[in-house]
Design a protein around this motif. Sequence first.
Motif, PDB file in Angstrom:
ATOM      1  N   LEU A  89       0.830  -1.206   0.000  1.00  0.00           N
ATOM      2  CA  LEU A  89       0.000   0.000   0.000  1.00  0.00           C
ATOM      3  C   LEU A  89       0.868   1.260   0.000  1.00  0.00           C
ATOM      4  O   LEU A  89       0.553   2.239  -0.683  1.00  0.00           O
ATOM      5  CB  LEU A  89      -0.930  -0.006   1.212  1.00  0.00           C
ATOM      6  N   ARG A  90       1.969   1.212   0.738  1.00  0.00           N
ATOM      7  CA  ARG A  90       2.895   2.348   0.694  1.00  0.00           C
ATOM      8  C   ARG A  90       3.438   2.529  -0.713  1.00  0.00           C
ATOM      9  O   ARG A  90       3.596   3.652  -1.206  1.00  0.00           O
ATOM     10  CB  ARG A  90       4.038   2.122   1.677  1.00  0.00           C
ATOM     11  N   GLY A  91       3.713   1.420  -1.375  1.00  0.00           N
ATOM     12  CA  GLY A  91       4.218   1.487  -2.737  1.00  0.00           C
ATOM     13  C   GLY A  91       3.214   2.091  -3.703  1.00  0.00           C
ATOM     14  O   GLY A  91       3.592   2.837  -4.618  1.00  0.00           O
TER      15      GLY A  91
ATOM     16  N   ASP B   9      -6.358   2.174 -12.974  1.00  0.00           N
ATOM     17  CA  ASP B   9      -6.247   1.837 -14.398  1.00  0.00           C
ATOM     18  C   ASP B   9      -4.794   1.939 -14.863  1.00  0.00           C
ATOM     19  O   ASP B   9      -4.257   1.014 -15.494  1.00  0.00           O
ATOM     20  CB  ASP B   9      -7.098   2.791 -15.243  1.00  0.00           C
ATOM     21  N   GLU B  10      -4.174   3.067 -14.567  1.00  0.00           N
ATOM     22  CA  GLU B  10      -2.816   3.317 -15.051  1.00  0.00           C
ATOM     23  C   GLU B  10      -1.804   2.405 -14.362  1.00  0.00           C
ATOM     24  O   GLU B  10      -0.865   1.923 -14.990  1.00  0.00           O
ATOM     25  CB  GLU B  10      -2.464   4.789 -14.834  1.00  0.00           C
ATOM     26  N   TRP B  11      -2.016   2.168 -13.073  1.00  0.00           N
ATOM     27  CA  TRP B  11      -1.143   1.268 -12.315  1.00  0.00           C
ATOM     28  C   TRP B  11      -1.219  -0.153 -12.877  1.00  0.00           C
ATOM     29  O   TRP B  11      -0.200  -0.810 -13.103  1.00  0.00           O
ATOM     30  CB  TRP B  11      -1.574   1.312 -10.852  1.00  0.00           C
ATOM     31  N   SER B  12      -2.429  -0.614 -13.143  1.00  0.00           N
ATOM     32  CA  SER B  12      -2.628  -1.960 -13.675  1.00  0.00           C
ATOM     33  C   SER B  12      -2.057  -2.066 -15.089  1.00  0.00           C
ATOM     34  O   SER B  12      -1.433  -3.079 -15.446  1.00  0.00           O
ATOM     35  CB  SER B  12      -4.119  -2.316 -13.679  1.00  0.00           C
TER      36      SER B  12
ATOM     37  N   ARG C 207      -2.400  -7.844  -6.260  1.00  0.00           N
ATOM     38  CA  ARG C 207      -2.099  -6.460  -5.891  1.00  0.00           C
ATOM     39  C   ARG C 207      -3.344  -5.580  -5.969  1.00  0.00           C
ATOM     40  O   ARG C 207      -3.552  -4.714  -5.113  1.00  0.00           O
ATOM     41  CB  ARG C 207      -0.984  -5.921  -6.787  1.00  0.00           C
ATOM     42  N   GLN C 208      -4.157  -5.804  -6.980  1.00  0.00           N
ATOM     43  CA  GLN C 208      -5.414  -5.057  -7.050  1.00  0.00           C
ATOM     44  C   GLN C 208      -6.292  -5.371  -5.849  1.00  0.00           C
ATOM     45  O   GLN C 208      -6.961  -4.490  -5.301  1.00  0.00           O
ATOM     46  CB  GLN C 208      -6.154  -5.404  -8.344  1.00  0.00           C
TER      47      GLN C 208
ATOM     48  N   SER D 240       1.315   6.296  -7.291  1.00  0.00           N
ATOM     49  CA  SER D 240       0.235   7.185  -7.729  1.00  0.00           C
ATOM     50  C   SER D 240       0.496   8.643  -7.365  1.00  0.00           C
ATOM     51  O   SER D 240      -0.171   9.547  -7.891  1.00  0.00           O
ATOM     52  CB  SER D 240      -1.092   6.748  -7.102  1.00  0.00           C
ATOM     53  N   ASP D 241       1.462   8.867  -6.465  1.00  0.00           N
ATOM     54  CA  ASP D 241       1.737  10.216  -5.968  1.00  0.00           C
ATOM     55  C   ASP D 241       0.459  10.838  -5.408  1.00  0.00           C
ATOM     56  O   ASP D 241       0.152  12.009  -5.638  1.00  0.00           O
ATOM     57  CB  ASP D 241       2.322  11.099  -7.080  1.00  0.00           C
ATOM     58  N   ALA D 242      -0.295  10.017  -4.670  1.00  0.00           N
ATOM     59  CA  ALA D 242      -1.569  10.477  -4.096  1.00  0.00           C
ATOM     60  C   ALA D 242      -1.828   9.707  -2.807  1.00  0.00           C
ATOM     61  O   ALA D 242      -1.417   8.552  -2.660  1.00  0.00           O
ATOM     62  CB  ALA D 242      -2.714  10.257  -5.078  1.00  0.00           C
ATOM     63  N   TRP D 243      -2.525  10.371  -1.879  1.00  0.00           N
ATOM     64  CA  TRP D 243      -2.912   9.723  -0.631  1.00  0.00           C
ATOM     65  C   TRP D 243      -4.216   8.945  -0.845  1.00  0.00           C
ATOM     66  O   TRP D 243      -4.933   9.199  -1.818  1.00  0.00           O
ATOM     67  CB  TRP D 243      -3.089  10.776   0.458  1.00  0.00           C
TER      68      TRP D 243
END
Length: 346
Positions: free
Chosen positions: A34-36, A54-57, A73-74, A41-44
């Motif tokens: 989750l920290r990763g 979407d972009e991460w996947s 991971r999802q 995502s550069d977002a909290w």
Amino acid sequence: MQAELFADMLRGYGTMLLAAGRDRQSVGKLLQMLRGFVVWSDAWPWEWTAQDVDEWSADMREREIAPSTLRSRQGVVRRFCEYAVNPQYPWIELCQEAFGQVPKQVCHEWNTTRHIEEYDHRPERREVSRDELRVLFDHVDDRVEELVAANHKGAAIAWRNATMFKVQYATGVRPGELVKIQTCDLLPHPVAPQFGRLAVVRVRWGKRSKGGTYRQRGVQMVLDWAVEALRVYLEDIRPVFPEGPWLWPSERCDASGRQQPLTTRTYQSAFADRRDACGLDTNLTPHCLRHSYLTHTAEAGRDAAWRQRQAGHKLASTTSNYTHIGEDHMNREMTAAIADLTTRTR
């Protein structure tokens, strides 16, 4: 303020997972993932969007991450979001008050990989053939003999690993189940007194159902040569390692001097090292030994329900996905079926 609140959310989530029965090691890995995702995502969490997922996947797909890993991971992100939006916990109110934003579920059916069966039908994920098993087992036995003859300090480790390969094939357990077996999990069975206390391997850390606890089962040992390999290991090699409960201990202890079990990753690395050394297909993994066990027991005519119980599958269809019956065997079965039906209908 943001980092502190995120840390509080992770602590709360970790506590909830421990209360639900997860072990500390696995909880630590989930929190690190989750920290990763926050870094990627550069977002909290209260800023996450479905587009982030979407972009991460898509990035993981481009890097050819295995479908099972992608799905896992999802699932980590999905379950954390379920926790964060649960009104039984204070995070919606705290995030709204501090940032004017609230966490929401960002993993949906349309942007995550569905899990239909345990086996993802990857073409390279196959059974280890009988010829390949002979090559592998002959190779690891020869290596043990060479190291013992040379009085090499790595002989005990090589012997332990060789026995693990054989026991995994002989039981069909998952790699993660294999490394967590303790010596107290080796049990007798009245039908096989010749095996002594090595007739049954109790699996206490079987694959969990969603939201459930670890599933336990007893796996019956039926290959006498594997039982003998395990017996020799217990008598001659296991005492070389630090004292403790684990059947397959690491050669090192933790800071407090307690024995540690071999990790799944270390076992997988040991398998890959021996696989490459004897020139086998690089797509083969320890999990392929599980495929071999279920395939070969099916070809030997073992009952389907028995194989399902041995494998620890909830569904018979999952067991069938692990079974790669060869064409020759199917031809023999068809010939026998035709002959049987012909005799019965005359």
